[in-house]
Design an enzyme around this catalytic site. Structure first.
Site, PDB file in Angstrom:
ATOM      1  N   TYR A  80      -6.891   1.944   6.282  1.00  0.00           N
ATOM      2  CA  TYR A  80      -5.977   0.844   5.954  1.00  0.00           C
ATOM      3  C   TYR A  80      -5.754  -0.134   7.101  1.00  0.00           C
ATOM      4  O   TYR A  80      -4.983  -1.075   6.985  1.00  0.00           O
ATOM      5  CB  TYR A  80      -4.627   1.383   5.470  1.00  0.00           C
ATOM      6  CG  TYR A  80      -3.965   2.377   6.402  1.00  0.00           C
ATOM      7  CD1 TYR A  80      -3.538   1.991   7.670  1.00  0.00           C
ATOM      8  CD2 TYR A  80      -3.777   3.701   6.013  1.00  0.00           C
ATOM      9  CE1 TYR A  80      -2.938   2.894   8.526  1.00  0.00           C
ATOM     10  CE2 TYR A  80      -3.177   4.617   6.873  1.00  0.00           C
ATOM     11  CZ  TYR A  80      -2.759   4.215   8.132  1.00  0.00           C
ATOM     12  OH  TYR A  80      -2.178   5.102   8.974  1.00  0.00           O
ATOM     13  N   CYS A 112      28.376  35.170  23.205  1.00  0.00           N
ATOM     14  CA  CYS A 112      29.006  35.834  24.351  1.00  0.00           C
ATOM     15  C   CYS A 112      30.443  36.268  24.091  1.00  0.00           C
ATOM     16  O   CYS A 112      31.047  36.933  24.926  1.00  0.00           O
ATOM     17  CB  CYS A 112      28.957  34.923  25.580  1.00  0.00           C
ATOM     18  SG  CYS A 112      30.103  33.537  25.482  1.00  0.00           S
ATOM     19  N   LYS A 159       2.395   4.532   1.317  1.00  0.00           N
ATOM     20  CA  LYS A 159       2.476   5.039   2.680  1.00  0.00           C
ATOM     21  C   LYS A 159       2.143   6.522   2.637  1.00  0.00           C
ATOM     22  O   LYS A 159       2.936   7.348   2.180  1.00  0.00           O
ATOM     23  CB  LYS A 159       3.876   4.814   3.249  1.00  0.00           C
ATOM     24  CG  LYS A 159       3.983   5.216   4.711  1.00  0.00           C
ATOM     25  CD  LYS A 159       5.309   4.768   5.290  1.00  0.00           C
ATOM     26  CE  LYS A 159       5.410   5.029   6.770  1.00  0.00           C
ATOM     27  NZ  LYS A 159       5.261   6.423   7.139  1.00  0.00           N
ATOM     28  N   CYS A 192      31.512  26.697  22.984  1.00  0.00           N
ATOM     29  CA  CYS A 192      31.778  27.943  23.694  1.00  0.00           C
ATOM     30  C   CYS A 192      32.291  27.597  25.084  1.00  0.00           C
ATOM     31  O   CYS A 192      31.763  26.717  25.753  1.00  0.00           O
ATOM     32  CB  CYS A 192      30.477  28.735  23.777  1.00  0.00           C
ATOM     33  SG  CYS A 192      30.542  30.076  24.966  1.00  0.00           S
ATOM     34  N   CYS A 227      32.552  32.526  20.410  1.00  0.00           N
ATOM     35  CA  CYS A 227      31.117  32.289  20.486  1.00  0.00           C
ATOM     36  C   CYS A 227      30.376  33.535  20.000  1.00  0.00           C
ATOM     37  O   CYS A 227      30.628  34.630  20.507  1.00  0.00           O
ATOM     38  CB  CYS A 227      30.726  31.965  21.926  1.00  0.00           C
ATOM     39  SG  CYS A 227      28.955  31.939  22.193  1.00  0.00           S
ATOM     40  N   LYS A 262      10.761   2.986   2.711  1.00  0.00           N
ATOM     41  CA  LYS A 262      10.742   4.430   2.492  1.00  0.00           C
ATOM     42  C   LYS A 262      11.393   4.809   1.165  1.00  0.00           C
ATOM     43  O   LYS A 262      12.318   4.143   0.704  1.00  0.00           O
ATOM     44  CB  LYS A 262      11.488   5.132   3.641  1.00  0.00           C
ATOM     45  CG  LYS A 262      10.924   4.842   5.025  1.00  0.00           C
ATOM     46  CD  LYS A 262       9.676   5.636   5.314  1.00  0.00           C
ATOM     47  CE  LYS A 262       9.967   7.024   5.790  1.00  0.00           C
ATOM     48  NZ  LYS A 262      10.102   7.194   7.213  1.00  0.00           N
ATOM     49  N   ASP A 303       1.571  10.240   3.660  1.00  0.00           N
ATOM     50  CA  ASP A 303       2.269  11.113   4.599  1.00  0.00           C
ATOM     51  C   ASP A 303       1.279  12.085   5.242  1.00  0.00           C
ATOM     52  O   ASP A 303       1.232  13.262   4.923  1.00  0.00           O
ATOM     53  CB  ASP A 303       3.369  11.877   3.860  1.00  0.00           C
ATOM     54  CG  ASP A 303       4.384  12.468   4.813  1.00  0.00           C
ATOM     55  OD1 ASP A 303       4.297  12.169   6.023  1.00  0.00           O
ATOM     56  OD2 ASP A 303       5.251  13.220   4.351  1.00  0.00           O
ATOM     57  N   GLU A 334       0.845  -1.200   0.000  1.00  0.00           N
ATOM     58  CA  GLU A 334       0.000   0.000   0.000  1.00  0.00           C
ATOM     59  C   GLU A 334       0.878   1.246   0.000  1.00  0.00           C
ATOM     60  O   GLU A 334       1.934   1.252   0.632  1.00  0.00           O
ATOM     61  CB  GLU A 334      -0.870   0.024   1.279  1.00  0.00           C
ATOM     62  CG  GLU A 334      -1.682  -1.235   1.478  1.00  0.00           C
ATOM     63  CD  GLU A 334      -2.313  -1.310   2.878  1.00  0.00           C
ATOM     64  OE1 GLU A 334      -2.165  -0.344   3.655  1.00  0.00           O
ATOM     65  OE2 GLU A 334      -2.948  -2.330   3.165  1.00  0.00           O
ATOM     66  N   CYS A 337      27.493  32.728  29.145  1.00  0.00           N
ATOM     67  CA  CYS A 337      26.923  32.711  27.803  1.00  0.00           C
ATOM     68  C   CYS A 337      25.399  32.596  27.873  1.00  0.00           C
ATOM     69  O   CYS A 337      24.867  31.635  28.406  1.00  0.00           O
ATOM     70  CB  CYS A 337      27.499  31.550  26.998  1.00  0.00           C
ATOM     71  SG  CYS A 337      26.879  31.494  25.319  1.00  0.00           S
TER      72      CYS A 337
HETATM   73  S1  IVH Z   1      -0.282   0.415   8.888  1.00  0.00           S
HETATM   74  C1  IVH Z   1       0.362  -1.492  13.091  1.00  0.00           C
HETATM   75  N1  IVH Z   1      -0.598   1.392   6.465  1.00  0.00           N
HETATM   76  O1  IVH Z   1       2.704   5.281   8.721  1.00  0.00           O
HETATM   77  C2  IVH Z   1       0.511  -0.881  11.736  1.00  0.00           C
HETATM   78  N2  IVH Z   1       0.353   2.806   8.105  1.00  0.00           N
HETATM   79  O2  IVH Z   1       5.268   4.832  10.033  1.00  0.00           O
HETATM   80  C3  IVH Z   1      -0.217   0.388  11.574  1.00  0.00           C
HETATM   81  N3  IVH Z   1       0.817   5.082   7.318  1.00  0.00           N
HETATM   82  O3  IVH Z   1       1.502   5.303  11.996  1.00  0.00           O
HETATM   83  C4  IVH Z   1       0.167   1.196  10.393  1.00  0.00           C
HETATM   84  N4  IVH Z   1       0.084   4.796   5.275  1.00  0.00           N
HETATM   85  O4  IVH Z   1       0.366   6.848  10.272  1.00  0.00           O
HETATM   86  C5  IVH Z   1      -0.144   1.628   7.717  1.00  0.00           C
HETATM   87  N5  IVH Z   1      -1.010   2.122   4.314  1.00  0.00           N
HETATM   88  C6  IVH Z   1      -0.570   2.366   5.546  1.00  0.00           C
HETATM   89  C7  IVH Z   1      -0.064   3.620   5.921  1.00  0.00           C
HETATM   90  C8  IVH Z   1       0.398   3.798   7.210  1.00  0.00           C
HETATM   91  C9  IVH Z   1       0.598   5.653   6.134  1.00  0.00           C
HETATM   92  C10 IVH Z   1       1.402   5.758   8.484  1.00  0.00           C
HETATM   93  C11 IVH Z   1       0.663   5.562   9.777  1.00  0.00           C
HETATM   94  C12 IVH Z   1       1.630   4.887  10.679  1.00  0.00           C
HETATM   95  C13 IVH Z   1       2.935   5.309  10.094  1.00  0.00           C
HETATM   96  C14 IVH Z   1       4.046   4.361  10.474  1.00  0.00           C
END
Ligand code: IVH
Length: 744
Positions: free
Chosen positions: A242, A439, A133, A460, A436, A331, A135, A131, A466
């Site tokens: 999700y 100071c 992720k 410093c 510094c 990531k 932000d 899925e 300071c």
């Molecule tokens: S699952 C126990 N699925 O990423 C697992 N998280 O870095 C619960 N996030 O806290 C998270 N998209 O805020 C999951 N498709 C996705 C997500 C997702 C974004 C965020 C979420 C989580 C954070 C973890």
């Protein structure tokens, strides 16, 4: 209290249990601060990498000293506690976080690990759901009887903020679920804002002179925390479901993909890009495809989440500390853009560290306008890495250069490269200041005279004067192992410093001359403390003041408490100065070696040449290394510090060190451990007493221990002593041994 800075850089393997405990306390505090700034204030002050490094150090120390893991350890928490403006909601099922992977190999290893855990062979199926992720920020929405009843942010993972009214204004979140949905279900997912909406709204805010946000995520977070739901309603927030928390009767589908399909049936938005991946190769191909499409998506994503699809396998895999074993976040690499370095400013931290900050020609990195970036330290600018080896191929960074800026997540951007082909012929290497900027004191880089290695941070040396470090130093000055003035702690320092009453250690002892102003400050401090307590407990103020306040009400008491500490043991004074590397033990060593303040000061001033007799004698003391000696001598060499010391010495009279009374002492040279509840003396007193008698006091029982003094409630140490055949006595036995009648 402040922690002796020496522990900070010590490799984990060299920490003793005392240092480890202190270091864990410091890390807990520091990480909590970063969490607060990141999650609650949306204003982080360190880079992802620096933050991760702190967490890694914390984990490494905990792995070495499992017994020292704190209640409030960052390894047990996610994010930050809920802010006070909203009521709190306890999550019945914790909202946890995800582990991160950056390289393909880490994803492969994640699945291999799951296979090993489940004892699945390579040929057995292990499908994952992949899925995007999102932000944004995570949200838990509880439906009872198919009606939306509560919505809460993640908070610290166990308790979040009640944002129900605000969430009800999000059009994409259904107020009711259709027949067939469970009687109770907590739907979890991400609240976010489209990039285009963000840009437009932010432009409008800027035009109106209002507050703007750094990125869509912060904007979404800020919007959800509005006190007035009407404001939230005006923000086009969106939602993707999700995950889930409590479900009455258990999950109604056997897989993650099945659950997402049900969510969609119930009218909840789910991400259309999510894909079912039978193999690792499929999952990685998904990651690459999404990476290519990323820039064109209407919303920000920062990676891909892989989840093992079968819920029965998820159940078996379970969790390890704060993240599930059945999911991982892959990531995306940080975004990089070129721009021009306009200037370098130097910031001075609370511990005196000088940090260079790049001022950049504003540039958009991943939808965010970046104007500042960290340059880490002097060596980094010069093209030298932490290990002394060249970085960026040894290229230095100069003002006017075209540089590459990288932004990972929401943390401070950094400069990762420089384009030499575009350097102006008259660009000169940057000269890092050796004074510094706050100071004017000398700013020095510590070197280890034995190895020749230099600390990457320039600091410093004007510790006592300071402004950037003052409050921290003053807090240390009055702390428990230093001046330890009754009723005079961090709060009082903060209040009196803010009121302009205390700007140097000596000022504490001249407060009597400013009694009216002091009364006012005390009154205000008390009011503020009462307000804070009220907010915390949610209750109205009690008529009768808590005992600490009652004492504090009386300014005369405070002044008397200060007077009572005009005369303190020399080692306390030395410790109180907050000189780098001078912790409690070192302060005692120095006091014992020089006996009186006059001798000590004279020797330290004379040692400034770092070659004469005074220096040689100092350096020769067992337990005084080159780094420590240099730090102390530098401190005394600073004219500002000497002035502050002169002023202080007009107010206080340190007591000469009594020396160690070893002749006839039955415990001289012995190693003693105290444990359990001591009834006639505090632990600190016990330690001081033993040390005066020439004993060494240790924190844990080992073969080297000569005597264990155990009070009621003693546990593991008593057992260890029995196993090792270490002599054990109780408190009365201790006093009998040292020939001193216990005072009543
Ligand atoms: S699952 C126990 N699925 O990423 C697992 N998280 O870095 C619960 N996030 O806290 C998270 N998209 O805020 C999951 N498709 C996705 C997500 C997702 C974004 C965020 C979420 C989580 C954070 C973890």
């Amino acid at each position: 209290m402040t922690h002796p800075p020496a522990d900070r850089e010590k490799p984990v393997k060299d920490l003793d249990p005392f240092e480890a405990e202190r270091e864990l306390a410091r890390l807990a505090e520091e990480i909590a601060g970063h969490d607060r700034r990141y999650y609650a204030d949306d204003a982080p002050t360190v880079s992802d990498a620096e933050y991760d490094e702190l967490r890694r150090r914390n984990a490494a120390i905990e792995a070495r000293f499992p017994k020292l893991v704190r209640e409030d350890s960052p390894s047990r928490r996610v994010g930050t506690t809920a802010a006070t403006a909203f009521s709190k909601v306890a999550h019945r099922v914790p909202m946890l976080s995800l582990d991160n992977a950056f390289a393909d190999a880490e994803v492969v290893e994640f699945l291999a690990r799951a296979r090993r855990f489940l004892r699945l062979g390579e040929e057995a199926a292990l499908d994952v759901m992949a899925e995007p992720k999102i932000d944004g920020l995570s949200l838990s929405i509880r439906y009872e009887g198919r009606k939306l009843v509560v919505a809460a942010t993640r908070g610290d993972g166990f308790e979040g903020e009640n944002v129900t009214e605000n969430v009800k204004t999000i059009r994409e979140v259904p107020r009711t679920l259709p027949a067939g949905a469970p009687e109770i279900v907590e739907v979890r997912g991400e609240v976010y804002l489209d990039k285009a909406d963000f840009a437009e709204l932010n432009r409008g805010f800027a035009a109106a002179g209002g507050r703007t946000y750094a990125n869509p995520r912060n904007f979404a977070a800020g919007s959800l925390r509005q006190i007035d739901p009407g404001v939230t309603a005006s923000r086009p927030l969106k939602f993707f479901a999700y995950s889930w928390g409590e479900i009455l009767g258990g999950a109604p589908a056997p897989t993650q993909s099945g659950m997402l399909a049900l969510f969609a049936q119930w009218g909840l938005p789910t991400n259309p890009l999510s894909a079912h991946c039978p193999t690792v190769a499929d999952a990685l191909a998904f990651y690459r495809r999404i990476g290519r499409e990323r820039a064109g998506l209407p919303y920000d994503i920062d990676g891909v989440v892989y989840k093992i699809d079968r819920l029965d396998l998820q159940e078996r895999l379970g969790f390890v500390s704060r993240s599930p074993r059945w999911a991982i976040a892959h990531k995306f690499p940080a975004e990089q853009v070129e721009t021009v370095l306009r200037g370098i400013d130097i910031q001075v931290g609370r511990t005196g560290s000088l940090t260079p900050v790049a001022r950049l020609e504003p540039v958009t990195v991943g939808g965010v306008v970046v104007q500042n970036a960290t340059l880490h330290n002097e060596d980094y600018i010069a093209g030298i890495g932490g290990d002394g080896a060249p970085i960026r191929g040894g290229k230095d960074i100069r003002i006017g250069d075209t540089v590459t800026v990288q932004r990972a997540g929401d943390v401070i951007p950094q400069i990762v490269d420089v384009d030499l082909s575009r350097r102006s012929p008259d660009a000169r290497p940057y000269r890092f200041p050796d004074r510094c900027p706050v100071c004017g004191s000398h700013a020095v880089r510590e070197g280890n005279p034995d190895t020749g290695a230099r600390d990457s941070v320039r600091r410093c040396t004007g510790g006592l004067i300071c402004e950037a470090q003052l409050v921290e130093k003053l807090r240390h000055f009055v702390s428990r192992l230093a001046f330890d003035i009754e009723g005079f702690g961090d709060r009082q320092i903060d209040a009196f410093h803010a009121a302009g009453l205390v700007r140097s250690p000596a000022d504490i002892f001249t407060l009597r001359d400013r009694k009216e102003a002091l009364k006012q400050a005390v009154f205000e401090q008390r009011e503020a403390a009462a307000r804070e307590r009220e907010e915390k407990s949610g209750k109205k103020r009690q008529k009768s003041l808590a005992s600490e306040d009652r004492q504090f009400t009386n300014v005369d008491n405070l002044l008397a408490a200060i007077d009572a500490r005009r005369s303190i043991p020399l080692h306390r004074l030395i410790y109180a100065l907050g000189i780098r590397h001078v912790g409690e033990t070192t302060a005692k060593l120095l006091a014992r070696s020089y006996v009186g303040w006059t001798e000590f000061e004279k020797a330290m001033t004379a040692a400034a040449d770092r070659e004469g007799d005074a220096w040689r004698e100092f350096d020769a003391i067992e337990g005084v290394g080159g780094t420590l000696a240099t730090a102390v001598v530098d401190f005394f060499a600073e004219q500002h510090n000497r002035d502050a010391l002169d002023a202080l010495m007009r107010q206080v009279t340190p007591i000469d060190d009594p020396g160690v009374r070893t002749e006839g002492s039955p415990v001289a040279g012995k190693t003693v451990v105290f444990t359990g509840t001591l009834e006639r003396m505090t632990r600190d007193e016990a330690k001081a007493m033993a040390e005066r008698l020439g004993a060494k006091v240790a924190g844990s029982v080992s073969k080297k221990t000569d005597l264990l003094v155990a009070g009621p409630g003693a546990g593991s140490k008593l057992k260890a002593a029995a196993e090792l055949g270490v002599k054990t006595t109780d408190e009365a036995g201790w006093f009998e041994l040292i020939g001193k009648a216990p005072s009543p």
